[in-house]
Design an enzyme around this catalytic site. Structure first.
Site, short mmCIF file in Angstrom:
data_model
loop_
_atom_site.label_atom_id
_atom_site.label_comp_id
_atom_site.label_asym_id
_atom_site.label_seq_id
_atom_site.Cartn_x
_atom_site.Cartn_y
_atom_site.Cartn_z
N LYS A 1 0.76 -1.28 0.29
CA LYS A 1 0.06 0.03 -0.11
C LYS A 1 0.84 1.23 0.07
CE LYS A 1 -4.05 1.86 2.61
NZ LYS A 1 -4.82 1.69 3.69
N SER B 1 -9.81 1.65 2.75
CA SER B 1 -8.97 2.54 1.94
C SER B 1 -7.78 1.70 1.15
CB SER B 1 -8.13 3.54 2.68
OG SER B 1 -7.38 2.91 3.70
N SER C 1 -10.11 -0.62 6.96
CA SER C 1 -9.41 -0.39 5.49
C SER C 1 -8.87 -1.81 4.77
CB SER C 1 -8.60 0.59 5.63
OG SER C 1 -9.16 1.81 5.63
#
Ligand SMILES: [Zn+2]
EC number: 6.3.5.7
Lengths: 537, 550
Positions: A116, A191, A215
């Site tokens: 990420k 996210s 997330s």
């Protein structure tokens, strides 16, 4: 050790088997529509890779090439990555050289890992999908990344996300919108949407995400992959760009429970660079990942599972509700003792979460001032420099949360908001503790619905925030939780995946992995491979 | 990496006017000295001397009369920079005066993803200082974030302690120097808390841009907040002196004011005598010396008293004023528009600071004798207050003195040697007492040799300077130079007889009444003995011979 693991298989990098769907709602537990004989349980990609490298069946470079070519093919539609590493083949070559020399291989050797974008990778762009960090390349690796590299893992690239982790759709990225591999018109969740979609689309084998309020788990549910959120403190946060420090954890995505668990094992442990990391021992999870042949008839006999009543009430899609109930039945069939539990403080979590997360983020994001790094707008005067650099650097969602957090921490409001939210947090912890004293794990849906359309909730932040209701309480309590696909609901070309959330006691990821693995391996007729892959192939 | 980082910072120059910085500054550690005086090196050993605190400004009798009607209420916030090897929350070395941005890392630069890790020495020093200031310690304290934007503050917040400081509710005792009226005072300590320092801004000569030096960012500080117990500039200066002394006695800081290792901000208000409520509080910054503290306060008291007296009390406003050393006055730096809101909240990246009673007790047991205890002990030993203050002022001098008397030297004599001849030598040579070669053992030997008559006082002074500069032993020097005092009456008599017989004229004059000539004869005999004759014996025998009727 290998004998207890799954039987060796030829490395089928694309286990392409389109999921057949003929009913409005197909629960995976009901295998009526599927010929189970053609669908074997999902295989760990980490173990498969290892075996095929060690046997000489294939090389790390070959594997890497096939993944890179899949990225080339799928990326124009999916947009999972903000940056793809130029060093993937070079890293793979090094692995092959080690094999040629007969050197020992790390447990993640040749494993292709997406990271990420809010997790620092040395010399590789790391922007948290924010304009304010555009082109920023950190001078150090996050501890989790460092550990992965030490164990032979190859960082494929940096995955898209909602800016600084603030969002549930990945639409709040400053750079691009990621599509859900199951239906390109839908969001992958967020996210960590890029990390989830990339694993679902087999652009990488496993990936790292971060979970502040769900997330990792919610996009895992939306994309039909396994998402593991460890206990707070289990994994070092050093190198994770802070959103809400007391809630943030780095989590793992995999296409199987075993992969998520092995990745977690690789990154776990105390880190002297993170004072909030825990000195708790990290057990060897791998022994939990027995192959189906070794399961007893009731492999989860006596495991106490509490289904959280409040998570199945109004506001939850009927498809999600029935998928969860059927997953519960499946657990029962495996020998679990199912009871319904109530968490009275459940509904208080969401507002408390948004107060705490916004407050901490308003402080954590102060460092992005344009003075030392990142986006700087030249100005004649200091306040203008701050205003312009931050005004242009941050997106709307981030600004809104900074404003909310600044307000909540202001003199005169602190007690009413931040302090009260912390009291709620204590309450939630207590309720969980009590429920987990009665049960080994708790289960709930991962989200109130399956993936929705891109743009659907963009202008309705409250509706989007409400989607976090299943997951935020777990962060407030700091507990480990795992989401794994349990069924499909109608939508998209071939149905949309729905995830089941399992919540465990602090530092008891082992139990989650054990139950999750058996659940996954025995789920008849399920192969959560998105249709996109079939099309591409 | 540091070079890359430095370049980054240089590339990120931003334009602003120097003065606009001062207006916008919200931190309370700020003082203008940080903007360009970092190259000055100083011999600051002497700044600590309380005798350097200047007497009050001359004031007209009229002003004195006005001042008589008012009472000043003064509190001080002191920032003590800790002399730990590394910074508070990272492993960067903590050394003053390095080239800009060479002692920095991702943590103290506030890079994304970096996290603070507490240096345990900071806690230890906090406990030491808290105990030395007679405070209650919080066995469970925590860190908080104090939030404001400024280019020298990399994270946009300072890690500090807000509602639970590590120590609180203490006091400190001081002795006012005799030249300022003397007397003993006790001032309350509200709290001591741990925090980190900010970096420094370096302004370009043209004022077009500023650069940020982060070497100081993350350096540990202890902030000491006093009760508003002081009433005059002298009391405040003496309080600040005592803070420096205690920090140095404890070894937690070098306490150097010019380098900014000890920074004092003064809060002052005045009120008509008899009034219970406080007047409007004014803050004074830029106090780089104890004398500046004293003078700035006296100036401010006069300024405020005059305004009161002229019916213009409304012109005393809550503000921060700067002390201008050149003009010897305070000037407005910024008016405060309401209270600054720092949006404090608990630092989520750091666990609570938990102390065990055993840990606190072990630190307490390891504390050295502190200045106040030393002063009381010296006083009890019979030394006058002047001597007490001199000897206890500097921890090195006090340790030296204690070592000398520890070797059995007589207290009064040891004090005299240190305060007169040795102090003069140090002053001339610009040395500290740690630099001299004369060991306490040898000073004690020297004092003993004079006292037991082995050498004369005169010889003693002569060899003192050689011992100070070159070292060696008293015994060795006496032997090598054949300096043993002549105490044999027969030997002295022989010399007396010779001198008397060689000066018949002077003898005649003496005997005819010019008895002052005794000194002349004594000098001649002393000369002949190369200074070694015992003066008492010499004079006794000389008198006998001079007065003999033969
Ligand atoms: Zn540092």
């Amino acid at each position: 050790m290998l004998s207890t693991l799954q039987p060796p298989r030829s490395l089928s990098l694309l286990p392409l088997r389109r999921f057949q769907i003929s009913k409005t709602i197909v629960s995976a537990a009901s295998s009526k529509t599927i010929d189970t004989s053609v669908i074997s349980p999902p295989q760990s990609q980490i173990l498969t890779t290892r075996r095929s490298l060690l046997s000489g069946e294939t090389t790390a470079v070959e594997i890497a090439k096939s993944y890179l070519s899949r990225i080339r093919l799928t990326e124009p539609q999916l947009k999972c990555f903000l940056h793809v590493s130029e060093n993937v083949l070079k890293d793979a070559q090094e692995i092959d050289q080690r094999i040629a020399k007969g050197e020992e291989l790390g447990p993640l050797a040749g494993v292709l890992i997406g990271v990420k974008d809010n997790i620092c990778t040395q010399g590789m762009p790391s922007t948290a999908a924010s304009r304010i960090l555009e082109h920023y390349r950190p001078p150090f690796d996050a501890t989790a990344v460092k550990k992965i590299k030490e164990l032979g893992g190859i960082v494929v690239g940096k995955t898209n996300m909602d800016e600084f982790g603030m969002g549930s759709t990945t639409e709040a990225s400053a750079f691009q919108v990621t599509a859900n591999p199951w239906d390109l018109s839908r969001v992958p969740g967020g996210s960590s949407g890029g990390s989830a979609a990339a694993v679902a689309a087999r652009q990488c084998m496993v990936s790292l995400g971060s979970d502040t309020g769900g997330s990792v788990r919610q996009p895992a549910s939306f994309c039909g992959v396994v998402g593991l959120k460890p206990t707070y403190g289990r994994v070092s946060r050093f190198g994770l760009m802070a959103y809400a420090s007391s809630l943030d954890v780095i989590g793992c995505f995999g296409s199987t429970v075993a992969d998520a668990g092995m990745l977690l094992h690789a990154i776990s442990g105390y880190d002297r660079f993170d004072s909030t990391s825990s000195k708790q021992d990290v057990p060897e999870f791998q022994s939990q990942f027995l192959s189906v042949d070794h399961f007893e008839s009731k492999p989860l006999n006596g495991v106490k599972v509490g289904i959280i009543r409040e998570t199945l009430e109004d506001g939850v899609d009927s498809g999600v509700r029935s998928a969860t109930q059927e997953a519960a039945s499946h657990l029962e069939a495996l020998g679990c003792i199912l009871t319904e539990v109530s968490l009275p403080s459940f509904s208080l979590g969401l507002p408390a979460y948004y107060v705490i997360a916004s407050s901490e983020s308003s402080s954590n994001l102060s460092r992005y001032d344009g003075v030392r790094y990142g986006n700087q707008v030249m100005a004649e005067e200091l306040n203008k420099l701050y205003e312009c650099s931050r005004g242009e650097g941050f997106g709307g969602e981030v600004k809104m949360r900074i404003l909310m957090g600044t307000y909540a921490l202001s003199a005169g409001y602190y007690d009413a908001y931040y302090k009260r939210a912390q009291q709620v947090r204590t309450l939630i912890r207590k309720d969980f503790k009590a429920a987990l004293e009665q049960n080994d794990i708790l289960i709930s849906p991962a989200a109130p619905s399956a993936a929705y359309k891109i743009g659907e909730k963009k202008d309705d932040p409250l509706a989007m925030y409400a989607g976090d209701i299943m997951t935020v309480n777990v962060n407030l309590a700091g507990l480990p939780a795992m989401v794994l696909p349990c069924g499909l609901v109608e939508g998209g070309p071939s149905g949309l995946p729905v995830g089941l959330q399992m919540i465990g006691a602090a530092f008891d990821e082992e139990k989650l992995l054990k139950v999750g693995h058996i659940f996954e391996q025995t789920l008849k007729g399920s192969s959560f491979v998105p249709p996109l892959l079939a099309n591409v192939a | 990496m540091s070079t890359t980082l430095l370049r980054t910072i240089q590339l990120n120059q931003f334009s602003l006017l120097g003065t606009s910085l001062l207006r916008r500054r919200r931190s309370n550690n700020f003082s203008v000295r940080s903007c360009g005086s970092q190259t000055t090196t100083t011999h600051e050993a002497k700044q600590s001397s309380p005798t350097r605190v200047a007497p009050k400004n001359h004031k007209s009798n009229q002003l004195d009369e006005i001042l008589r009607d008012y009472e000043a209420v003064i509190g001080i916030e002191t920032h003590v920079q800790l002399s730990t090897l590394t910074k508070a929350f990272c492993s960067c070395s903590n050394n003053y005066g390095s080239y800009p941005n060479t002692s920095i890392c991702p943590v103290c630069m506030g890079l994304p993803g970096a996290l603070p890790v507490l240096n345990s020495k900071v806690v230890e020093f906090g406990v030491r200082l808290g105990l030395a200031l007679n405070c209650d310690l919080s066995l469970k304290s925590k860190f908080d974030r104090k939030q404001y934007f400024y280019p020298d503050l990399p994270k946009g917040y300072q890690i500090s302690q807000f509602d639970i400081p590590i120590a609180s509710g203490g006091y400190v005792d001081v002795d006012i120097p005799l030249e300022f009226g003397g007397g003993h005072r006790r001032f309350g300590i509200t709290r001591v808390h741990m925090e980190e320092d900010a970096g420094k801004l370096l302004h370009s000569d043209t004022g077009d841009y500023s650069q940020v030096d982060l070497n100081r960012a993350g350096v540990p500080l202890l902030e000491i907040v006093s009760e508003p117990d002081m009433r005059s500039g002298i009391e405040a200066a003496e309080y600040a002196c005592e803070m420096q002394r205690i920090a140095r006695y404890l070894g937690v800081s070098n306490g150097n004011m010019q380098e900014g290792s000890l920074r004092c901000d003064v809060n002052i208000s005045i009120r008509p005598i008899g009034q219970a409520e406080f007047g409007t509080k004014v803050e004074i910054k830029n106090l780089n010396a104890f004398s500046a503290i004293s003078r700035a306060i006296d100036f401010e008291i006069s300024r405020q008293a005059l305004l009161y007296n002229q019916g213009k009390a409304d012109q005393i406003v809550t503000e921060t004023r700067l002390w201008e050393e050149g003009a010897q006055k305070t000037v407005t730096m910024r008016k405060k528009e309401g209270l600054a809101d720092y949006r404090y909240f608990p630092e989520p990246d750091l666990p609570e600071v938990i102390l065990t009673q055993e840990y606190v007790d072990s630190i307490r047991a390891s504390l050295p004798e502190l200045p106040e205890a030393k002063r009381r002990r010296y006083e009890a030993m019979g030394l006058g207050m002047q001597d007490v203050l001199f000897l206890a002022n500097d921890v090195s001098v006090a340790e030296y003195f204690d070592a000398v008397i520890g070797k059995g030297a007589e207290v009064k004599l040891a004090a005299n040697w240190i305060m007169s001849d040795i102090a003069a030598y140090l002053k001339n040579e610009k040395l500290s007492i740690n630099d001299i070669k004369l060991t306490p053992q040898e000073l004690a030997e020297l004092i003993a040799a004079i006292k037991d008559g082995t050498i004369s006082g005169k010889i003693g002074k002569e060899i003192l300077f050689e011992l100070l500069a070159k070292g060696g032993t008293v015994k060795g020097m006496i032997k090598a130079k054949d300096l043993v005092q002549i105490t044999d009456p027969a030997e002295i008599e022989k010399m007396v007889i010779q001198v008397v017989s060689e000066n018949p004229k002077q003898l005649e004059q003496y005997r005819s009444g010019k008895t002052k000539l005794q000194g002349y004869f004594a000098g001649q005999v002393m000369k002949m003995s190369k200074g070694k004759a015992n003066p008492g014996l010499l004079n006794k025998i000389l008198l006998e011979k001079l007065n003999a009727k033969d």
